[in-house]
Write a protein that holds these residues in place. Structure first.
Motif, PDB file in Angstrom:
ATOM      1  N   ILE A 192      99.897 -41.395-118.574  1.00 36.23           N
ATOM      2  CA  ILE A 192      99.234 -40.339-117.809  1.00 36.23           C
ATOM      3  C   ILE A 192      99.782 -40.287-116.390  1.00 36.23           C
ATOM      4  O   ILE A 192     100.102 -39.213-115.874  1.00 36.23           O
ATOM      5  CB  ILE A 192      97.708 -40.543-117.822  1.00 36.23           C
ATOM      6  CG1 ILE A 192      97.164 -40.308-119.228  1.00 36.23           C
ATOM      7  CG2 ILE A 192      97.019 -39.624-116.814  1.00 36.23           C
ATOM      8  CD1 ILE A 192      95.733 -40.761-119.421  1.00 36.23           C
ATOM      9  N   VAL A 193      99.905 -41.446-115.749  1.00 33.64           N
ATOM     10  CA  VAL A 193     100.454 -41.495-114.390  1.00 33.64           C
ATOM     11  C   VAL A 193     101.888 -40.978-114.373  1.00 33.64           C
ATOM     12  O   VAL A 193     102.274 -40.195-113.500  1.00 33.64           O
ATOM     13  CB  VAL A 193     100.377 -42.930-113.812  1.00 33.64           C
ATOM     14  CG1 VAL A 193     101.177 -43.053-112.529  1.00 33.64           C
ATOM     15  CG2 VAL A 193      98.933 -43.310-113.568  1.00 33.64           C
ATOM     16  N   GLY A 194     102.681 -41.394-115.366  1.00 33.20           N
ATOM     17  CA  GLY A 194     104.057 -40.901-115.452  1.00 33.20           C
ATOM     18  C   GLY A 194     104.125 -39.399-115.645  1.00 33.20           C
ATOM     19  O   GLY A 194     104.993 -38.726-115.072  1.00 33.20           O
ATOM     20  N   SER A 195     103.215 -38.853-116.417  1.00 33.96           N
ATOM     21  CA  SER A 195     103.181 -37.406-116.637  1.00 33.96           C
ATOM     22  C   SER A 195     102.843 -36.658-115.353  1.00 33.96           C
ATOM     23  O   SER A 195     103.456 -35.635-115.032  1.00 33.96           O
ATOM     24  CB  SER A 195     102.155 -37.051-117.712  1.00 33.96           C
ATOM     25  OG  SER A 195     102.499 -37.631-118.926  1.00 33.96           O
ATOM     26  N   VAL A 196     101.863 -37.157-114.626  1.00 33.20           N
ATOM     27  CA  VAL A 196     101.497 -36.529-113.355  1.00 33.20           C
ATOM     28  C   VAL A 196     102.667 -36.585-112.380  1.00 33.20           C
ATOM     29  O   VAL A 196     102.982 -35.604-111.687  1.00 33.20           O
ATOM     30  CB  VAL A 196     100.229 -37.191-112.764  1.00 33.20           C
ATOM     31  CG1 VAL A 196      99.959 -36.710-111.348  1.00 33.20           C
ATOM     32  CG2 VAL A 196      99.034 -36.922-113.656  1.00 33.20           C
ATOM     33  N   ALA A 197     103.348 -37.729-112.327  1.00 27.31           N
ATOM     34  CA  ALA A 197     104.508 -37.868-111.441  1.00 27.31           C
ATOM     35  C   ALA A 197     105.627 -36.919-111.854  1.00 27.31           C
ATOM     36  O   ALA A 197     106.299 -36.329-110.999  1.00 27.31           O
ATOM     37  CB  ALA A 197     105.000 -39.306-111.442  1.00 27.31           C
TER      38      ALA A 197
END
Length: 113
Positions: A68-73
């Motif tokens: 999820i964090v990677g997707s937001v980034a």
């Protein structure tokens, strides 16, 4: 199970799911969505399945939060890359967009720890 076998199983299951998702992508219309269905979801599902089987649900939860964090980034990178490249040129704009990605990913990582 040794770490080598776990990695090999992840690779094999990821490859099989990529093929399955690519077939789904070929069957849907319009064809420009074929790439969306090919790699990303398949590799994530395969990795999370193998992780669940051999390491437990806590590791899967951690992996999901990381995804999820990677997707937001990645969304932040994509949203900033075009304006930055137009304004600063290809090299400087790309470097600045990567800095945006790194800042968002680092902030997200700090928030979930």
């Amino acid at each position: 199970m040794s770490q080598v076998w776990t990695i090999a199983l992840r690779g094999l299951s990821g490859g099989l799911l990529v093929m399955a998702f690519a077939l789904i992508g070929e069957m849907v219309s319009p064809k420009r969505f074929a790439g969306v269905f090919a790699a990303g979801p398949a590799v994530a599902l395969a990795g999370m399945t193998v992780t669940l089987l051999f390491m437990g649900s806590r590791q899967v939860a951690d992996s999901a939060l990381g995804m999820i964090v990677g997707s937001v980034a990645l969304v932040a990178y994509c949203a900033s890359a075009v304006p930055l490249v137009r304004r600063l040129g290809a090299l400087a704009g790309s470097a600045a967009a990567i800095a945006v990605w790194a800042a968002v990913a680092t902030a997200g990582r700090l928030l979930i720890v």
